[in-house]
Design an enzyme around this catalytic site. Structure first.
Site, short mmCIF file in Angstrom:
data_model
loop_
_atom_site.label_atom_id
_atom_site.label_comp_id
_atom_site.label_asym_id
_atom_site.label_seq_id
_atom_site.Cartn_x
_atom_site.Cartn_y
_atom_site.Cartn_z
CD GLU A 428 -17.50 2.93 24.90
OE1 GLU A 428 -17.68 2.01 25.73
OE2 GLU A 428 -18.41 3.38 24.20
CG ASP A 501 -19.71 3.90 28.18
OD1 ASP A 501 -18.95 4.06 29.16
OD2 ASP A 501 -19.91 4.78 27.32
CG ASP A 503 -23.61 1.98 25.90
OD1 ASP A 503 -22.61 1.31 25.55
OD2 ASP A 503 -23.66 3.22 25.82
CG ASP A 505 -22.52 2.52 20.58
OD1 ASP A 505 -22.79 1.73 19.66
OD2 ASP A 505 -22.84 3.73 20.59
#
Ligand code: 0R9
Length: 638
Positions: A428, A501, A503, A505
């Protein structure tokens, strides 16, 4: 005499020795009888016993099946059928009850108790369950009496005896799985619920209840419509085209049951069963169904001028886009073929399903012209999209792009050309991509950075998907092609690792990538080639030692081990981009140190539903799903 030969006494004759040898074989090679000794094998014991109760229901003598998960680790299955016969057989001196529980492959073939649609796999497993249980108690309710017989590791502890009176009829089997055989003896309620729901759909009019005494859970399944209700359940989040078409017919070859409904999605769901066993690899009944579907829709469309003379016929792919269907057959001697026995081999079922379904579906379309037009409309739309997609693909192929002649500029490829040692990291963002490129092992690790969110393929057709650069790069890098030209043998990396990541997103991007794989490259998942990287959540430094930890629990555990008053620092990684190349290598990419999750599709139906809910066009089901699961999410970082 040096060798004394002892004559077996009448209680322990040749028959009994054979029985014990048979059951001993089951204990020696349990995998051969129940697949495995892991948690899947453990649940097989339940399925074997429940299958017998369902056989009694299919024969028309039983309406209720109760499954009890008891507190003491045993499971009881009770039906309200005729009760397994308990009178002694003249020749063997044994009751039918004792025979089905001690002789391998008894059951369906025994006496005249054989069922019309049983045989094959059903009704043969009680003795296997008995052999793999430290204790098994069989109760039969018949002729106003309660009969009971107990076994230990398959060995009868005395004859069947009367232990009381009762008004009810039926059979109850309670068994204690042997801990020395199974990796675990902890039954999973959800696994049992899912299987029982499916069995309830497949056996119209049966009520299956489950009680989990360990947590007071109670569940009850009854579906008046049988497989028709099953299709309604599978389609309940979707925008449907017409009603569920339902067909049931008994023919000399057996019973054919089909339910189907179209919806406006692009996905195809066809589940097939033979004698309630999920034939995951299809077989003759599926072939018959597919042939009849294409033929019927084409002739209906021609006859009603919904297809013009100049138009080509619809092809099989066109009539299956947006189709949800269940094909369930019951037959006397099912032949299960293939490595996993998931394919029905009886050739007579191909013609049986083909004729029954074609006749009934033709009649349905003629009687429901509005549904007929809707279905043909959907199929012709699919045909047009197919042609557009082919044109788009041809253009891409003509440019040589998809075939891997020109690898995308963003890909930092590895030098190895040996797929079995090559890995592709899908990363990402460009900044993490940069770190990964510098930190990697250039010989075996390739890096493909993805910028931002990739296209949501759940809501797009192949032509749009091929127009999306991020997706196109990924397909080119993998080398497998797409759609009709897909070929798993050309996969350039045997590990494809999604690194996003930790998180929200990151999770979203991961879901988008997994959706793409699930819908268009499923063999890549099935082959076990997809992994999820596990980057650390914290870096904890104390004195000279540096530790990376992957969860809050690990962080707490580690900091507790530090001496009192020790100074330490904690860095929380918000994204991969915050790690330098060396850290990324040490924590997430070094094959000697890293931990990864391998992506598997354990339950295709559930996966399909989750992807549809999370990525499909309907908003309400997604909202409900998120509300239901929000509490379970860990590491939510917005
Ligand atoms: C709790 C799980 N249920 C069973 O295992 C079960 C087996 C079974 C059965 C018959 C009825 N109910 C059953 N429940 C049955 C009865 C008769 C004839 N055929 C079947 C009858 O009353 O005449 N049996 C399955 C196999 C056998 N019984 C047999 F081989 F022992 F006959």
């Amino acid at each position: 005499m040096a060798n004394t030969v002892t004559t077996p006494n009448s209680d322990y004759g040749a028959d009994q020795i054979q029985v014990l040898e048979g059951l001993q074989a089951v204990r020696k090679r349990p995998g051969m009888y129940i697949g495995s000794t892991d948690v899947t094998g453990l649940h097989h014991l339940v399925w074997e016993i429940v299958d017998n109760a369902i056989d009694e229901a299919m024969a028309g003598f039983c309406t209720e099946v109760n499954v009890l998960i008891n507190k003491d680790g045993s499971v009881s299955v009770e039906d309200n059928g005729r009760g397994i016969p308990v009178d002694k057989h003249k020749k063997t001196g044994k009751s039918a009850l004792e025979t089905v529980l001690t002789v391998l492959h008894a059951g369906g073939k025994f006496g005249d108790g054989g069922y019309k649609v049983s045989g094959g796999l059903h009704g043969v497993g009680s003795s296997v369950v008995n052999a793999l249980s430290t204790k098994l108690v069989a109760e039969v309710y018949r002729d106003g009496k309660v009969y009971m017989q107990e076994f230990k590791i398959g060995d009868p502890q005395g004859d069947v005896k009367v232990i009381g009176k009762t008004e009810k009829r039926g059979t109850k089997i309670t068994f204690y799985p042997d801990k020395t055989i199974f990796d675990t003896v902890d039954f999973n309620t959800e696994t049992i619920i899912n299987r029982m729901r499916q069995q309830a759909y497949l056996t119209k009019g049966i009520t299956i209840s489950i009680s989990d005494e360990r947590n007071d859970g109670n569940y009850r399944f009854y579906f008046e419509g049988g497989v028709k209700s099953y299709v309604q359940h599978l389609n309940n989040n979707k925008e449907n085209i017409g009603d569920v078409v339902y067909i049931e017919k008994e023919v000399p070859e057996g019973i054919v049951e089909v339910a189907l409904q179209y919806n406006n999605s692009f996905q195809e769901i066809i589940y097939t069963f033979a004698n309630n066993i999920n034939t995951v690899d299809g077989g003759m009944h599926l072939t018959g169904f597919k042939t009849a579907l294409t033929r019927t829709i084409n002739s209906y469309a021609r006859k009603n001028e919904l297809l013009k003379e100049k138009d080509d016929n619809l092809i099989a792919d066109d009539v299956r886009e947006g189709l949800t269907a269940i094909v369930s057959v019951k037959l006397a001697n099912p032949q299960f073929e293939g490595q996993t026995k998931g394919k029905l081999g009886n050739a007579e079922m191909r013609t049986a399903v083909e004729t029954v379904f074609a006749d009934a579906f033709t009649e349905y379309l003629e009687e429901h012209p509005q549904d007929g037009r809707g279905i043909v409309g959907k199929c012709t739309l699919a045909a047009r999209a197919r042609m557009a997609a082919r044109a788009a693909r041809d253009t891409v192929i003509r440019k040589g792009a998809l075939e891997g002649m020109t690898l995308p500029g963003k890909l930092a490829d590895c030098s190895s050309r040996e797929p079995s040692e090559s890995e592709l990291y899908i990363v990402e963002g460009d900044s993490a991509g940069g770190s990964a490129k510098q930190g990697r092992d250039r010989h075996t690790q390739a890096i493909l950075p993805l910028r931002g969110k990739i296209l949501n393929v759940e809501q797009a057709r192949l032509d749009r998907i091929l127009g999306n650069n991020e997706v196109k790069n990924l397909i080119i890098a993998m080398g497998v092609g797409i759609g009709e030209s897909f070929d798993i043998a050309r996969l350039r990396y045997h590990k494809i690792i999604i690194m996003t990541d930790a998180d929200v997103d990151g999770a979203h991007i991961r879901t988008l990538i997994l959706t793409l794989f699930y819908r268009y490259f499923k063999p890549v998942i099935d082959g076990g080639f997809i992994y999820i990287a596990q980057p650390p959540l914290y870096k904890i430094a104390q004195g000279r030692s540096v530790n990376y930890v992957y969860s809050d629990a690990e962080k707490d555990k580690l900091t507790k081990t530090f001496p009192k008053d020790a100074k330490y620092s904690i860095q929380r990684y918000k994204g991969l981009g915050e790690m330098n190349p060396e850290q990324l290598w040490d924590t997430t990419m070094d094959p000697a140190n890293r931990s990864m999750l391998q992506v598997k599709i354990e339950d295709a139906e559930k996966a399909d539903k989750v992807f549809d809910t999370l990525m499909g066009s309907e908003v309400m089901p997604r909202k409900k799903f998120i509300q239901a699961y929000a509490k379970k999410v860990k590491n939510l970082d917005i």
